[in-house]
Write an enzyme that holds these catalytic residues in place. Structure first.
Site, PDB file in Angstrom:
ATOM      1  CB  CYS A 168      -1.119   0.017   1.149  1.00 41.09           C
ATOM      2  SG  CYS A 168      -2.377   1.158   0.824  1.00 41.09           S
ATOM      3  CG  HIS A 222      -3.375  -3.126   4.095  1.00 37.57           C
ATOM      4  ND1 HIS A 222      -2.368  -2.516   4.683  1.00 37.57           N
ATOM      5  CD2 HIS A 222      -3.804  -2.021   3.625  1.00 37.57           C
ATOM      6  CE1 HIS A 222      -2.301  -1.275   4.240  1.00 37.57           C
ATOM      7  NE2 HIS A 222      -3.242  -1.111   3.638  1.00 37.57           N
TER       8      HIS A 222
HETATM    9  N1  GLN Z   1      -2.051   6.958   2.428  1.00 33.88           N
HETATM   10  C1  GLN Z   1      -1.978   6.036   1.038  1.00 33.88           C
HETATM   11  C2  GLN Z   1      -3.406   6.270   0.469  1.00 33.88           C
HETATM   12  O1  GLN Z   1      -4.423   6.453   1.290  1.00 33.88           O
HETATM   13  C3  GLN Z   1      -1.851   4.527   1.576  1.00 33.88           C
HETATM   14  C4  GLN Z   1      -2.777   4.087   2.569  1.00 33.88           C
HETATM   15  C5  GLN Z   1      -2.481   2.691   3.240  1.00 33.88           C
HETATM   16  O2  GLN Z   1      -1.383   2.385   3.210  1.00 33.88           O
HETATM   17  N2  GLN Z   1      -3.297   2.026   3.456  1.00 33.88           N
HETATM   18  O3  GLN Z   1      -3.446   6.221  -0.623  1.00 33.88           O
END
Ligand code: GLN
Length: 240
Positions: free
Chosen positions: A95, A195
């Site tokens: 992510c 995740h």
């Molecule tokens: N901050 C990033 C987004 O919202 C990644 C979020 C995350 O790692 N879940 O796109």
């Protein structure tokens, strides 16, 4: 017996949804087989030796943490990451970490630098966050398998024309909610929005990464039928 040498990047900043659970699974799967496991970390302002690690890992993070991480990564880790991936170390990024593997992450009119390991760009566009259970079909050299996980990202990622996604979305949003693909897979570099954490939900993937990182073949472990049952339930949660 070989040892798996793992490096976590920014573990205290890039650990949304307990992504550090991925490390716990790698450790357990190694130790249960008598394979050594070494775990180091590298965070803000720290450099690392690209020859000293078989697998480099980075989890997800919030936009505000990504700002500091992106700049630091570019100045202290970019070269070592390219060198490590260039000689076959596995790089796994989830992510927020995945977004920083590309060229840039554009948010609120600001362009955060990526390390350019893969040809992709991420943009925080108008529109809802892409949230929910997700399942993809991916082939890491042993035939198509399902990776099940949970995604929650505001950024939309677009791969360059010669880049290969990690998988095809079976259920969920994936890279951008539009093109039906998820993640990136380039040599030994893997990025994904999933995740779960990712590896506790997909033990087969944890084992495959160990195989790729150490260039060995692994047999299943006793009790893996329980893991298969858990995987089936993660697939069902994703509607597959
Ligand atoms: N901050 C990033 C987004 O919202 C990644 C979020 C995350 O790692 N879940 O796109």
């Amino acid at each position: 017996m070989p040892a798996l040498r793992v490096l976590s990047l920014y573990p205290e900043l890039m650990n949304i949804y307990a992504d550090r659970g991925n490390i716990a699974v790698l450790r357990a799967r190694c130790e249960w087989r008598g394979i050594g496991f070494e775990h180091a970390s590298s965070s803000l302002g720290q450099r690392f030796d690209p020859d000293a690690h078989d697998l480099i890992y980075m989890g997800g993070g919030q936009d505000r943490d990504q700002v500091a991480v992106a700049r630091d990564m570019e100045s202290t880790k970019r070269e070592a990451l390219h060198a490590a991936a260039g000689h076959g170390a596995v790089v796994l990024a989830v992510c927020g970490g995945y977004q920083l593997l590309g060229h840039s992450y554009e948010l609120d009119g600001e362009e955060l630098p990526g390390v350019g390991l893969v040809d992709l760009r991420t943009i925080r566009e108008q529109g809802p966050r892409l949230i929910g259970n997700c399942a993809i079909e991916a082939d890491l050299g042993t035939g198509p398998r399902v990776i099940a996980g949970f995604e929650n990202h505001g950024g939309r990622t677009y791969l360059g024309p010669d880049e290969t996604p990690l998988g095809r979305v079976i259920s969920g949003h994936g890279n951008n909610g539009r093109d039906g693909f998820e993640g990136v897979h380039s040599g030994t570099v893997i990025g994904t929005y999933l995740h779960g954490p990712l590896l506790p939900k997909n033990i087969w993937l944890a084992d495959r990464l160990i195989e790729l990182a150490l260039d060995i073949d692994l047999e299943p472990l006793p009790g893996d039928e329980l893991e298969d049952a858990a995987h089936a339930s993660a697939r069902r949660a994703a509607g597959v």
